[in-house]
Design an enzyme around this catalytic site. Structure first.
Site, PDB file in Angstrom:
ATOM      1  N   ARG A  42       0.827  -1.218   0.000  1.00 17.93           N
ATOM      2  CA  ARG A  42       0.000   0.000   0.000  1.00 17.93           C
ATOM      3  C   ARG A  42       0.860   1.267   0.000  1.00 17.93           C
ATOM      4  NH1 ARG A  42      -4.778  -0.597   4.186  1.00 17.93           N
ATOM      5  NH2 ARG A  42      -5.494   1.226   3.028  1.00 17.93           N
ATOM      6  N   GLN A  87      -6.245   9.209   7.510  1.00 19.54           N
ATOM      7  CA  GLN A  87      -4.967   8.653   7.985  1.00 19.54           C
ATOM      8  C   GLN A  87      -3.845   9.659   7.767  1.00 19.54           C
ATOM      9  OE1 GLN A  87      -4.517   4.844   6.072  1.00 19.54           O
ATOM     10  NE2 GLN A  87      -6.062   3.878   7.377  1.00 19.54           N
ATOM     11  N   ARG A  97     -10.454  -2.413  -4.163  1.00 20.76           N
ATOM     12  CA  ARG A  97     -11.852  -2.784  -3.884  1.00 20.76           C
ATOM     13  C   ARG A  97     -12.780  -2.571  -5.077  1.00 20.76           C
ATOM     14  NH1 ARG A  97     -12.101  -0.892   2.493  1.00 20.76           N
ATOM     15  NH2 ARG A  97     -11.193  -2.844   3.243  1.00 20.76           N
ATOM     16  N   ARG A 149     -13.263  -6.706   4.429  1.00 14.49           N
ATOM     17  CA  ARG A 149     -14.581  -6.137   4.127  1.00 14.49           C
ATOM     18  C   ARG A 149     -15.194  -6.778   2.875  1.00 14.49           C
ATOM     19  NH1 ARG A 149     -14.883  -2.595   8.137  1.00 14.49           N
ATOM     20  NH2 ARG A 149     -13.054  -1.336   8.593  1.00 14.49           N
ATOM     21  N   ASP A 151     -15.225   3.125   3.762  1.00 16.91           N
ATOM     22  CA  ASP A 151     -14.981   1.694   3.998  1.00 16.91           C
ATOM     23  C   ASP A 151     -16.208   0.835   3.705  1.00 16.91           C
ATOM     24  OD1 ASP A 151     -12.389   2.184   4.730  1.00 16.91           O
ATOM     25  OD2 ASP A 151     -12.837   2.317   6.872  1.00 16.91           O
TER      26      ASP A 151
HETATM   27  C1  S3P Z   1      -9.060   5.322   8.673  1.00 18.18           C
HETATM   28  C2  S3P Z   1      -9.146   6.133   7.572  1.00 18.18           C
HETATM   29  C3  S3P Z   1      -9.566   5.654   6.256  1.00 18.18           C
HETATM   30  C4  S3P Z   1     -10.243   4.299   6.337  1.00 18.18           C
HETATM   31  C5  S3P Z   1      -9.504   3.350   7.211  1.00 18.18           C
HETATM   32  C6  S3P Z   1      -9.413   3.901   8.619  1.00 18.18           C
HETATM   33  C7  S3P Z   1      -8.624   5.905   9.955  1.00 18.18           C
HETATM   34  O1  S3P Z   1      -8.424   5.514   5.433  1.00 18.18           O
HETATM   35  O2  S3P Z   1     -10.393   3.753   5.054  1.00 18.18           O
HETATM   36  O3  S3P Z   1     -10.155   2.104   7.258  1.00 18.18           O
HETATM   37  O4  S3P Z   1      -8.800   5.257  11.005  1.00 18.18           O
HETATM   38  O5  S3P Z   1      -8.117   7.025   9.953  1.00 18.18           O
HETATM   39  P1  S3P Z   1      -7.877   6.725   4.499  1.00 18.18           P
HETATM   40  O6  S3P Z   1      -7.388   7.788   5.395  1.00 18.18           O
HETATM   41  O7  S3P Z   1      -6.764   6.109   3.705  1.00 18.18           O
HETATM   42  O8  S3P Z   1      -9.049   7.125   3.679  1.00 18.18           O
END
Ligand code: S3P
Length: 731
Positions: free
Chosen positions: A418, A466, A643, A684, A612
């Site tokens: 990733r 994130q 996905r 998922r 998600d």
């Molecule tokens: C998350 C942010 C999302 C989400 C992940 C959890 C988090 O990711 O898809 O399952 O806890 O901050 P992205 O920030 O890459 O969108």
């Protein structure tokens, strides 16, 4: 790879090396060597086709071999080297399979003075209680770890050849220092064997007076399995590695004394803490072990059924991660309730334990974190392994960039693919030093830049909680202000929890700002149920006629409720009841009943708010009347799997007209058929295709479902209790 392979000692391991070499086509001819008293065994090996021929003298056995594998007990290595010495050839590669490596190297030094550069010490971590060539099998080494312990003078060519030989036998090869090997194996293999032998020895003597064994069952059998191993071999291994084993025996004695003391003084809470820690530590081991073993889990789903009743799905994953992170950095003790006991959140928990934070639990979702303060983390002794968890890796990279120590972050195959540049890029602009692979992926090698980070004003190119959270955590250690502007609202749990811990963070429109002038004060956290886990049931009940379901205590933070909005636009009947606020986060009970759905164009502003939930929303779209179109969701391509592609492929197998686009999908609703689909290890997706079974007209088999444990280990039991016919098969 080789013309002639010579195996010295054709027992369980030597025989299995020969079988693997033959099975994978790694050599033309295999010969065995043994002492005259081994003749019968070698004869059997030849009859079984394990070897082509055998010799009772060493010279003809090794003379024209281009690879010699020594597979005799470790205590015999010195005499084997002495026998080999007169015929040692520069052009042959020699290797061994001994369980201790210091003793093997010493034996070689004893005979040769300096260890020959074409001898490559190696150890396959595989075995069985049975011994002898009859017990050998070709896939003994498949997916098992194998450690090579080269010396400074070991020839690169010989090392590469031995490594590639084992990789072609299916082993997962690591290279390490001889002594390090012995200290690790002392803990993971030699000590457990001694404990098993000791326990059975003690109870076996007691059994002569009483009837202990008569009533011993599976637990006793599992614990003592390794006491059935070859006693002479284990005597030799333990003697050869005693300097590493003796200190561990001392530590074990101390641990037993502690347990005895706790029992004598009825300190049941302390006892529970130790057992609960051991329980999660073992879970962590199993996760890694089964990851290596590629244990496969398949969901077999029968068509039809409906969802009825009420349930509380497990705790929110995003908040569980953050509760560990902020609780650890706080001054004081934080109690957490509702923590998600699943692999992803446990990976974060373990990382903080590895950095010296004392965390008790989890027991039934409850944790006690003894915060070490903002500057109290300690350097981890090893790399921090984060499994499948992108949130752990991205948030930790920000937090660790400004620490006074270096760290390495690793993950499983999916996480290692990733994109990490989205965090390491802006972190570098803040002065961080983080190395990724050339592709911008993990492992991340972080050189701590304590006191050297500078604030940044960052406009995110993608809507990512994130990335935002990573930079806010880095901003807590940076000089000046760190601001992050998001192109669309994303989950704001980090900001809310920081405020809950009294750390100043300000928000103006789409811009969040933090600086280093703050401290975290411990604060108790009640983690609500994860709306992302609830989503499977919201969709399941919406598509299965007759369904009527209540989901209790679900987090309904407005940055997470896109799934409710999208389903409602499609015609779903979802009521939000008993709205309340718990620890700074809105929570409610969700009541959902079946309702015919219609296709829609999903508004793009809802995409980050349901990021998600799209795998299961695609299932809803497949059951809806008319066309559903998703766009603006290219982020889905870089989640635990791609996905968009993986869901489109699976839906097509189930007979659904699902056309992937660069940033979304177009789905013509209709009927769902049966078939075999794969989740590509994405939790998922595995759960989404299981839910599709409620409206399918034939059984659905979902392959590769082990990773459901990363976010929702109870899924299979809960969905069954509520009305889906799902059977989980392990292989
Ligand atoms: C998350 C942010 C999302 C989400 C992940 C959890 C988090 O990711 O898809 O399952 O806890 O901050 P992205 O920030 O890459 O969108």
């Amino acid at each position: 790879m080789f013309d002639r392979l010579c195996i010295i000692g054709v027992g369980l391991i030597g025989g299995s090396v020969a079988r693997a070499a033959r099975h994978y086509g790694l050599c033309k001819q295999i010969v065995g060597y043994g002492r005259p008293e081994d003749k019968h065994n070698l004869e059997t090996a030849k009859k079984l086709g394990v070897i082509d021929d055998y010799y009772l003298q060493i010279e003809p056995a090794v003379s024209s071999a281009d690879c010699v594998v020594i597979a005799t007990p470790v205590a015999s290595l010195e005499s084997i080297f002495a026998a080999l010495k007169p015929y040692w050839s520069e052009t042959t590669i020699y290797t061994d399979v001994g369980s201790t490596k210091v003793s093997v190297v010493k034996a070689a030094q004893q005979v040769f003075g300096e260890v020959p550069d074409n001898f490559v010490p190696a150890h396959p971590i595989a075995g069985a209680e049975q011994s002898g060539v009859e017990a050998s099998f070709y896939d003994l080494f498949l997916n098992r770890r194998l450690i090579i312990t080269p010396l400074e003078n070991t020839s690169k060519e010989a090392l590469n050849k031995v490594q590639s030989f084992w990789e072609r036998c299916g082993s997962v090869v690591s290279v390490m220092d001889v002594k390090h090997h012995d200290s690790i194996l002392a803990a993971t293999s030699h000590l457990p064997h001694i404990l098993a032998f000791a326990l059975v020895n003690m109870l076996g003597h007691k059994d002569e007076q009483s009837e202990i064994f008569k009533y011993a069952a599976g637990g006793f059998r599992d614990f003592t399995r390794i006491a059935s191993s070859d006693p002479a071999m284990w005597r030799d291994i333990c003697s050869a590695n005693k300097s590493e084993i003796i200190p561990l025996l001392q530590q074990t004695r101390e641990q037993l004394d502690t347990l005895q003391h706790l029992l004598e003084n009825d300190e049941s809470q302390q006892l529970l803490t130790i057992f609960a820690y051991a329980n999660t530590a073992r879970q962590r081991f199993l996760t890694q072990f089964e990851g290596n073993m590629s244990k496969s889990i398949t969901f077999q789903v029968q068509p039809g059924g409906l969802l009825q009743g009420e349930a509380r799905v497990p705790g929110d994953k995003s908040m569980s991660h953050r509760s560990i992170m902020l609780g650890s950095l706080a001054n004081g003790v934080t109690h957490v309730k509702g923590f998600l006991e699943a692999e992803d959140a446990l990976a974060t928990l373990q990382a903080f334990r590895d950095m010296g934070v004392e965390i008790e639990g989890p027991v039934n979702g409850s944790l006690t974190i003894k915060g070490v303060g903002k500057h109290g983390l300690k350097a981890p002794k090893n790399e921090l392994y984060l499994g499948n968890s992108g949130t752990s890796m991205r948030l930790l990279s920000g937090l660790l960039a400004g620490q006074p120590f270096d760290s390495v972050l690793t993950g499983d195959k999916s996480l290692s693919g990733r994109p990490m540049k989205r965090v390491t890029g802006p972190l570098a602009a803040m002065g961080a030093d983080i190395k990724t692979t050339e592709q911008g992926t993990a492992p991340l090698y972080i050189t701590g830049k304590s006191g050297q980070l500078k604030g940044i004003d960052y406009v995110m190119p993608m809507a990512s909680a994130q990335v935002k959270s990573c930079l806010l955590l880095a901003g807590m250690y940076a000089d000046g202000e760190t601001s992050v502007t998001e192109p669309a609202p994303t989950r704001d749990h980090t900001e809310r929890m920081l405020s809950g811990f009294s750390y100043p963070v300000t928000k103006e429109g789409s811009k969040v700002t933090i600086n280093a002038n703050g401290d975290l004060t411990a604060s108790d956290i009640d983690v609500p149920s994860d709306i992302s886990s609830a989503a499977f049931f919201l969709v399941g009940a919406s598509i299965a006629p007759g369904s009527d379901l209540t989901l209790r205590h679900v987090g309904i933070n407005p940055t997470r409720t896109g799934v409710i909005d999208i389903l409602r636009l499609m015609g779903a009947k979802i009521e939000v009841l008993n709205e309340r606020e718990v620890g700074g986060e809105p929570v409610a009970d969700l009541h959902v009943v079946y309702s015919p759905l219609k296709g829609i164009d999903i508004p793009e502003h809802l995409v980050p708010l349901a990021i998600d939930e799209f795998p299961v929303l695609f299932v809803a779209a497949a059951c809806a009347d008319g066309q559903t179109r998703l766009s603006g969701a290219e982020e889905l391509r870089v989640k635990e799997s791609d996905r968009i592609q993986v869901m489109a492929d699976g839906l097509q197998i189930l007979g659904v007209d699902a056309q992937p686009t660069a940033d979304g999908m177009v789905i013509q609703g209709g009927s769902i058929g049966g078939g075999v689909v794969t989740s590509h290890g994405d939790h998922r997706i595995a759960m989404s295709f299981s839910i599709a079974g409620l409206r399918a007209n034939a059984p659905i088999t979902v392959l590769d479902c082990a990773n459901v444990n990363t976010s929702f280990p109870e899924f299979k039991d809960l969905v069954k209790r509520l009305g889906l016919d799902l059977v989980c098969e392990e292989a």
